[in-house]
Design a protein around this motif. Structure first.
Motif, PDB file in Angstrom:
ATOM      1  N   ASP A 238      -5.633  -6.148   2.136  1.00  0.00           N
ATOM      2  CA  ASP A 238      -4.816  -5.699   1.009  1.00  0.00           C
ATOM      3  C   ASP A 238      -4.031  -4.469   1.425  1.00  0.00           C
ATOM      4  O   ASP A 238      -4.544  -3.577   2.098  1.00  0.00           O
ATOM      5  CB  ASP A 238      -5.706  -5.386  -0.192  1.00  0.00           C
ATOM      6  CG  ASP A 238      -4.883  -4.986  -1.401  1.00  0.00           C
ATOM      7  OD1 ASP A 238      -3.815  -5.574  -1.602  1.00  0.00           O
ATOM      8  OD2 ASP A 238      -5.311  -4.078  -2.134  1.00  0.00           O
ATOM      9  N   ARG A 239      -2.780  -4.399   0.995  1.00  0.00           N
ATOM     10  CA  ARG A 239      -1.925  -3.285   1.385  1.00  0.00           C
ATOM     11  C   ARG A 239      -2.396  -1.962   0.792  1.00  0.00           C
ATOM     12  O   ARG A 239      -2.390  -0.930   1.467  1.00  0.00           O
ATOM     13  CB  ARG A 239      -0.485  -3.574   0.956  1.00  0.00           C
ATOM     14  CG  ARG A 239       0.518  -2.509   1.366  1.00  0.00           C
ATOM     15  CD  ARG A 239       1.926  -2.980   1.051  1.00  0.00           C
ATOM     16  NE  ARG A 239       2.051  -3.361  -0.348  1.00  0.00           N
ATOM     17  CZ  ARG A 239       3.069  -4.063  -0.826  1.00  0.00           C
ATOM     18  NH1 ARG A 239       4.024  -4.478  -0.018  1.00  0.00           N
ATOM     19  NH2 ARG A 239       3.132  -4.363  -2.111  1.00  0.00           N
ATOM     20  N   ALA A 240      -2.816  -1.976  -0.459  1.00  0.00           N
ATOM     21  CA  ALA A 240      -3.275  -0.731  -1.084  1.00  0.00           C
ATOM     22  C   ALA A 240      -4.514  -0.189  -0.390  1.00  0.00           C
ATOM     23  O   ALA A 240      -4.657   1.024  -0.198  1.00  0.00           O
ATOM     24  CB  ALA A 240      -3.551  -0.970  -2.566  1.00  0.00           C
ATOM     25  N   VAL A 241      -5.411  -1.066   0.006  1.00  0.00           N
ATOM     26  CA  VAL A 241      -6.619  -0.621   0.710  1.00  0.00           C
ATOM     27  C   VAL A 241      -6.266  -0.063   2.079  1.00  0.00           C
ATOM     28  O   VAL A 241      -6.824   0.945   2.521  1.00  0.00           O
ATOM     29  CB  VAL A 241      -7.614  -1.797   0.834  1.00  0.00           C
ATOM     30  CG1 VAL A 241      -8.845  -1.377   1.620  1.00  0.00           C
ATOM     31  CG2 VAL A 241      -8.016  -2.298  -0.539  1.00  0.00           C
ATOM     32  N   ALA A 242      -5.314  -0.692   2.773  1.00  0.00           N
ATOM     33  CA  ALA A 242      -4.896  -0.194   4.086  1.00  0.00           C
ATOM     34  C   ALA A 242      -4.239   1.177   3.969  1.00  0.00           C
ATOM     35  O   ALA A 242      -4.464   2.058   4.807  1.00  0.00           O
ATOM     36  CB  ALA A 242      -3.950  -1.193   4.744  1.00  0.00           C
ATOM     37  N   LEU A 243      -3.425   1.389   2.941  1.00  0.00           N
ATOM     38  CA  LEU A 243      -2.795   2.699   2.742  1.00  0.00           C
ATOM     39  C   LEU A 243      -3.846   3.776   2.475  1.00  0.00           C
ATOM     40  O   LEU A 243      -3.758   4.894   3.001  1.00  0.00           O
ATOM     41  CB  LEU A 243      -1.810   2.623   1.574  1.00  0.00           C
ATOM     42  CG  LEU A 243      -0.529   1.819   1.804  1.00  0.00           C
ATOM     43  CD1 LEU A 243       0.210   1.622   0.495  1.00  0.00           C
ATOM     44  CD2 LEU A 243       0.377   2.506   2.814  1.00  0.00           C
ATOM     45  N   ARG A 244      -4.829   3.447   1.664  1.00  0.00           N
ATOM     46  CA  ARG A 244      -5.873   4.433   1.368  1.00  0.00           C
ATOM     47  C   ARG A 244      -6.706   4.747   2.608  1.00  0.00           C
ATOM     48  O   ARG A 244      -7.051   5.908   2.862  1.00  0.00           O
ATOM     49  CB  ARG A 244      -6.770   3.905   0.243  1.00  0.00           C
ATOM     50  CG  ARG A 244      -7.917   4.815  -0.121  1.00  0.00           C
ATOM     51  CD  ARG A 244      -8.693   4.264  -1.303  1.00  0.00           C
ATOM     52  NE  ARG A 244      -9.113   2.888  -1.062  1.00  0.00           N
ATOM     53  CZ  ARG A 244     -10.179   2.545  -0.363  1.00  0.00           C
ATOM     54  NH1 ARG A 244     -10.942   3.483   0.189  1.00  0.00           N
ATOM     55  NH2 ARG A 244     -10.502   1.274  -0.196  1.00  0.00           N
ATOM     56  N   LYS A 245      -7.032   3.730   3.405  1.00  0.00           N
ATOM     57  CA  LYS A 245      -7.795   3.960   4.629  1.00  0.00           C
ATOM     58  C   LYS A 245      -7.050   4.873   5.593  1.00  0.00           C
ATOM     59  O   LYS A 245      -7.615   5.831   6.148  1.00  0.00           O
ATOM     60  CB  LYS A 245      -8.091   2.626   5.307  1.00  0.00           C
ATOM     61  CG  LYS A 245      -9.251   1.848   4.722  1.00  0.00           C
ATOM     62  CD  LYS A 245      -9.502   0.603   5.552  1.00  0.00           C
ATOM     63  CE  LYS A 245     -10.693  -0.179   5.014  1.00  0.00           C
ATOM     64  NZ  LYS A 245     -10.946  -1.385   5.843  1.00  0.00           N
ATOM     65  N   ALA A 246      -5.762   4.572   5.828  1.00  0.00           N
ATOM     66  CA  ALA A 246      -4.990   5.374   6.778  1.00  0.00           C
ATOM     67  C   ALA A 246      -4.833   6.809   6.298  1.00  0.00           C
ATOM     68  O   ALA A 246      -4.926   7.756   7.088  1.00  0.00           O
ATOM     69  CB  ALA A 246      -3.621   4.727   6.998  1.00  0.00           C
ATOM     70  N   LYS A 247      -4.616   6.995   4.996  1.00  0.00           N
ATOM     71  CA  LYS A 247      -4.425   8.349   4.462  1.00  0.00           C
ATOM     72  C   LYS A 247      -5.694   9.181   4.612  1.00  0.00           C
ATOM     73  O   LYS A 247      -5.634  10.360   4.996  1.00  0.00           O
ATOM     74  CB  LYS A 247      -4.010   8.248   2.987  1.00  0.00           C
ATOM     75  CG  LYS A 247      -3.835   9.575   2.295  1.00  0.00           C
ATOM     76  CD  LYS A 247      -3.365   9.387   0.868  1.00  0.00           C
ATOM     77  CE  LYS A 247      -4.431   8.720   0.027  1.00  0.00           C
ATOM     78  NZ  LYS A 247      -4.054   8.698  -1.413  1.00  0.00           N
ATOM     79  N   ASN A 248      -6.842   8.583   4.323  1.00  0.00           N
ATOM     80  CA  ASN A 248      -8.096   9.333   4.407  1.00  0.00           C
ATOM     81  C   ASN A 248      -8.572   9.514   5.850  1.00  0.00           C
ATOM     82  O   ASN A 248      -9.317  10.461   6.140  1.00  0.00           O
ATOM     83  CB  ASN A 248      -9.174   8.632   3.585  1.00  0.00           C
ATOM     84  CG  ASN A 248      -8.849   8.620   2.104  1.00  0.00           C
ATOM     85  OD1 ASN A 248      -8.144   9.497   1.609  1.00  0.00           O
ATOM     86  ND2 ASN A 248      -9.343   7.627   1.392  1.00  0.00           N
TER      87      ASN A 248
END
Length: 405
Positions: A238-248
Motif C-alpha cells: 500500500d502506498r500510504a503504508v510505504a510513505l509512513r515507513k520511509a518517513k519514520n
C-alpha cells in the motif's frame, strides 16, 4: 382444548433477576391461533403451579460472531483461500483493508444515555461516590449528533486525498510534504522536522508460489532546515503504508551537514555514486538554488539556500540523493583545513579589495615554512567548463536557420 407446555420465565417475571427459572405451567393453547410472544401468553393466561427442581441457568445468544476471534473474522473478509492464492486469483482486484470499527465509539455510551461510573462518568464527584444515573434527553441527543458529525467528517477525510502543498508537478508525488515524523516510542516528538517525498515507484518481483507480486517503493528525505537531515526507503503493498515507513525510518538515519555561514557549502565538491556524478559549487548569498529539483528539495530541508549543482550521467533519484549526501558529508570546513595545513585560512572578498580576511586559525602551532608554489593541485576539470571559460564553446543555436517573416 388445553395442553400442557413448558415455558421459560425471563427477566422481571422471574423475581427481576437475570437468571432463568424453569418450571411447569399450564397454558391453554389455541390450535387456530399461535401467540407470537410468550409475554402476551403469560399476561393473559398463566396458571403457574408450585415450582419444583428450580434451575438457574445463564443464557447468551451464540453465533459465529462471538465464537470466532476478530482476526479470524477479518481473515474471512479480506484474504482469499490458499488454493485461490496458488492459482493467482484476486491479484488484480482492489485490495481490502481492516477498518477500525471502534473509531468514534465510547465505552459505556449508548442510545439510552445511562451514566456508568468509571466508564462514561467519573467515579467520585465532589467527594461523593457516584451511582448509576441517566442523562437528560436533550443532552443525549446533542452528544449523539456530535458523534455522528465526527464520524461523517472522518469518512470524508479518508476518501479525500489531502496535500499540504503542490509538488514538482500536478500528477507527481515528488516534492510533496508529509509533515513531521510520527512520535517515538518514548514520547519524543519531531515538530521541527519536515519530510518530503522524492520518488514513488511501483516495483514487482517474481515468486514461485504467487507469481508476480507488485509493491510500492518510496524515497523520503527528512530535515529540520538547520543542518540535520536524512533519507530512507520504504516498501509496502500500500502506498500510504510505504510513505509512513520511509518517513519514520528517515528520522533514525539523520546526518549533520556543515554549512558555511548557514547558507552554502564550504567549497566546490565533486561526488559520484554508481554512474551518477554531481558537481556542486559554492555561491554567494542571494544566488539561490540552481540545481536538479531533487537536490533543491533536499537542500531546503538541510538549510542550504545558495548553491549551484549539475548532474552528470544517470539521473536515478536514489543515486542522486546518495551522491549528494556523500559529497556534503565529506566536505572540509575551514577549521579542519587550518588544522591539517597548520596555516591560517584567509578569504579575499570583493568589498575588501586586496585585504585578506582571516576566517580560521590552527589550534596548534603555526607552521613556519609556507606551502610550495610549484605544487599542482589534483583537480579534475570538466572540458565543457574549460571551453566556456576560454571562450571556445559556441552556442547550440549558432547554426540554426531562422525564418524571416
Amino acid at each position: 382444548m388445553a395442553a400442557m407446555a413448558s415455558v421459560v420465565l425471563r427477566g422481571s417475571l422471574a423475581i427481576r433477576t437475570a437468571a432463568l427459572w424453569r418450571c411447569s405451567s399450564s397454558i391453554p393453547v389455541n390450535r387456530s391461533r399461535y401467540h407470537t410472544c410468550v409475554s402476551k401468553v403469560l399476561q393473559s393466561h398463566l396458571y403457574v403451579s408450585t415450582p419444583c427442581n428450580i434451575i438457574i441457568q445463564q443464557c447468551r445468544q451464540s453465533s459465529f460472531f462471538n465464537r470466532l476471534t476478530a482476526e479470524e473474522l477479518w481473515k474471512g473478509v479480506l484474504a482469499e483461500s490458499g488454493a485461490g492464492r496458488k492459482k493467482g486469483r484476486g491479484k488484480r482486484t482492489k485490495k481490502k483493508y481492516k477498518k477500525n470499527l471502534n473509531r468514534g465509539q465510547h465505552v459505556g455510551e449508548g442510545r439510552s444515555g445511562i451514566l456508568w461510573p468509571g466508564l462514561n462518568a467519573p467515579i467520585v464527584k465532589s467527594g461523593t461516590i457516584q451511582t448509576i444515573g441517566k442523562r437528560d434527553q436533550a443532552q443525549q441527543e446533542e452528544i449523539h449528533a456530535e458523534m455522528l458529525r465526527q464520524r461523517d467528517e472522518f469518512e470524508k477525510q479518508m476518501t479525500k486525498r489531502k496535500k499540504k502543498e503542490r509538488g514538482w508537478s500536478g500528477g507527481c508525488w515528488g516534492g510533496i510534504s508529509l509533515g513531521p515524523p510520527d512520535p517515538g516510542p518514548n514520547g519524543e516528538t519531531y515538530e521541527d522536522f519536515d519530510s518530503r517525498v522524492i520518488e514513488v515507484r511501483r516495483v514487482s518481483h517474481m515468486t514461485a508460489r504467487t507469481g508476480r507480486t507488485f509493491s510500492v517503493r518510496v524515497l523520503v528525505v527528512v530535515g529540520n532546515g538547520n543542518g540535520a537531515a536524512g533519507f530512507a526507503l520504504g516498501k509496502a503493498t500500500d502506498r500510504a503504508v510505504a510513505l509512513r515507513k520511509a518517513k519514520n525510518r528517515a528520522i533514525h538515519c539523520l546526518q549533520f551537514i556543515e554549512r558555511y555561514d548557514d547558507h552554502t557549502i564550504y567549497h566546490d565538491i565533486s561526488s559520484s555514486f554508481n554512474r551518477t556524478t554531481i558537481r556542486m559549487k559554492k555561491q554567494n548569498r542571494g544566488y539561490g538554488l540552481h540545481c536538479h529539483r531533487a537536490i533543491i528539495t533536499t537542500c531546503r530541508l538541510i538549510g542550504i539556500t545558495d548553491m549551484y549543482a549539475k548532474v552528470y550521467g544517470s539521473t536515478n533519484l536514489i543515486n542522486i540523493i546518495r551522491a549528494l549526501f556523500q559529497g556534503l558529508r565529506r566536505q572540509e570546513t575551514h577549521q579542519t583545513l587550518a588544522d591539517r595545513k597548520g596555516l591560517h585560512v584567509v578569504e579575499f572578498r570583493e568589498e575588501c579589495g586586496a585585504l585578506p580576511l582571516l576566517i580560521a586559525s590552527p589550534q596548534g602551532e603555526v607552521r613556519k615554512d609556507p606551502e610550495p608554489e610549484d605544487e599542482v593541485p589534483d583537480t579534475k576539470l570538466e572540458w565543457d567548463e574549460v571551453k566556456a571559460a576560454q571562450g571556445m564553446k559556441r552556442s547550440v543555436w549558432a547554426n540554426v536557420k531562422r525564418s524571416i517573416l
